[in-house]
Write an enzyme that holds these catalytic residues in place. Structure first.
Site, short mmCIF file in Angstrom:
data_model
loop_
_atom_site.label_atom_id
_atom_site.label_comp_id
_atom_site.label_asym_id
_atom_site.label_seq_id
_atom_site.Cartn_x
_atom_site.Cartn_y
_atom_site.Cartn_z
N ARG A 1 15.14 29.59 5.70
CA ARG A 1 14.29 30.11 6.78
C ARG A 1 15.11 30.14 8.06
O ARG A 1 15.63 29.13 8.50
CB ARG A 1 13.05 29.22 6.97
CG ARG A 1 12.13 29.21 5.76
CD ARG A 1 10.90 28.36 6.03
NE ARG A 1 10.05 28.24 4.88
CZ ARG A 1 9.01 29.02 4.62
NH1 ARG A 1 8.69 29.98 5.43
NH2 ARG A 1 8.28 28.82 3.53
N GLU B 1 7.39 6.05 11.44
CA GLU B 1 7.38 6.50 12.83
C GLU B 1 8.27 7.73 12.94
O GLU B 1 9.40 7.73 12.46
CB GLU B 1 7.92 5.39 13.74
CG GLU B 1 7.05 4.16 13.76
CD GLU B 1 7.61 3.05 14.61
OE1 GLU B 1 8.68 3.23 15.25
OE2 GLU B 1 6.99 1.98 14.64
N LYS C 1 12.18 22.58 19.63
CA LYS C 1 11.58 22.23 18.34
C LYS C 1 11.97 20.81 17.94
O LYS C 1 13.13 20.43 18.02
CB LYS C 1 12.05 23.20 17.25
CG LYS C 1 11.57 24.61 17.44
CD LYS C 1 12.05 25.51 16.32
CE LYS C 1 11.55 26.93 16.54
NZ LYS C 1 12.07 27.83 15.50
N TYR D 1 7.41 20.90 12.03
CA TYR D 1 8.08 21.09 13.29
C TYR D 1 7.07 21.34 14.39
O TYR D 1 6.08 22.02 14.22
CB TYR D 1 9.21 22.12 13.27
CG TYR D 1 9.04 23.40 12.50
CD1 TYR D 1 8.90 24.61 13.15
CD2 TYR D 1 9.08 23.41 11.11
CE1 TYR D 1 8.80 25.79 12.44
CE2 TYR D 1 8.98 24.58 10.39
CZ TYR D 1 8.83 25.77 11.07
OH TYR D 1 8.72 26.94 10.37
N HIS E 1 17.35 28.70 15.32
CA HIS E 1 17.13 27.58 14.40
C HIS E 1 16.78 28.07 13.00
O HIS E 1 16.06 29.06 12.84
CB HIS E 1 16.00 26.70 14.92
CG HIS E 1 15.59 25.64 13.95
ND1 HIS E 1 14.42 25.73 13.22
CD2 HIS E 1 16.21 24.51 13.56
CE1 HIS E 1 14.34 24.66 12.43
NE2 HIS E 1 15.41 23.92 12.62
N HIS F 1 15.99 31.63 13.63
CA HIS F 1 14.99 32.24 14.49
C HIS F 1 15.10 31.76 15.94
O HIS F 1 15.45 30.61 16.19
CB HIS F 1 13.59 31.92 13.97
CG HIS F 1 13.36 32.38 12.57
ND1 HIS F 1 12.57 31.69 11.69
CD2 HIS F 1 13.81 33.47 11.89
CE1 HIS F 1 12.53 32.33 10.53
NE2 HIS F 1 13.29 33.41 10.62
N LYS G 1 13.21 40.25 6.49
CA LYS G 1 13.50 40.16 7.93
C LYS G 1 14.75 39.32 8.20
O LYS G 1 15.61 39.70 9.00
CB LYS G 1 12.29 39.56 8.65
CG LYS G 1 12.50 39.27 10.12
CD LYS G 1 11.30 38.55 10.68
CE LYS G 1 11.66 37.81 11.94
NZ LYS G 1 10.61 36.95 12.42
N ARG H 1 0.81 -1.22 0.00
CA ARG H 1 0.00 0.00 0.00
C ARG H 1 0.84 1.26 0.00
O ARG H 1 0.38 2.33 -0.35
CB ARG H 1 -0.90 0.03 1.25
CG ARG H 1 -1.85 -1.13 1.34
CD ARG H 1 -2.48 -1.21 2.71
NE ARG H 1 -1.42 -1.49 3.69
CZ ARG H 1 -1.57 -1.39 5.00
NH1 ARG H 1 -2.72 -1.00 5.51
NH2 ARG H 1 -0.57 -1.69 5.82
#
Length: 175
Positions: A54, A29, A66, A126, A113, A57, A161, A24
């Site tokens: 990205r 996990e 995170k 995340y 991060h 931050h 930013k 399928r």
């Protein structure tokens, strides 16, 4: 069963997931809170194309731990330790996460991060231990020479930013 690998960064761990294939498709996990012993209050998914960067931050009020996983694609994930009393203060941790290698990373509170997308289409999940603290969110300059991060692409797609973020030395009072 998920396998945990400790790193030289206190509290930062790499998790090797397991994938179960059959006719399928597959079942993957990714996270078991009882193994990590953390509760996640806020879940985010981002979709980005190749060369999107990205970060880096962090937030000063209610810092977030995170748990980062890649659902599709491949990223270079980077965390910078901004915990002043840490043995690894100012050091970076880098790891490639992908849907193929089935690795995830838990980054504890006290890290800046960010990630760069390496695949054509990248779906990143995340989960955070705290909610966003609007007004207390900061960006550490992704290409700060002090950090010595070797981003795979020189030309990146980035927000204003993040492009105009402050350097590590300029942000010392925020850590």
């Amino acid at each position: 069963m998920l396998k945990i690998k400790k790193t030289k960064f206190s509290g930062l761990i790499v998790i090797q997931g397991e994938t179960h294939h059959d006719k399928r498709g597959y079942l993957r996990e990714m996270l078991l809170e009882k193994i990590i012993k953390k509760r996640f209050k806020f879940h985010i998914m981002s979709v980005s194309k190749k060369k999107v960067l990205r970060g880096l931050h962090f937030q000063t009020k209610n810092p977030q731990g995170k748990y980062v996983s890649v659902i599709r694609g491949k990223i270079l994930d980077v965390a910078v330790d901004i915990r002043k009393n840490s043995k690894t203060f100012g050091k970076k941790f880098e790891i490639v996460l992908s849907d193929k290698n089935n690795k995830s990373v838990y980054i504890p509170p006290g890290f800046a991060h960010g990630f760069m997308c390496l695949g054509k289409e990248n779906i990143i999940n995340y989960s955070c231990t705290n909610y966003r603290s609007v007004g207390y969110e900061h960006s550490l300059l992704y290409n700060d020479k002090k950090l010595k991060i070797n981003w795979p692409f020189k030309k990146v797609i980035i927000t204003k930013k993040d492009k105009t973020a402050k350097t590590f030395n300029e942000l010392l009072d925020k850590f």
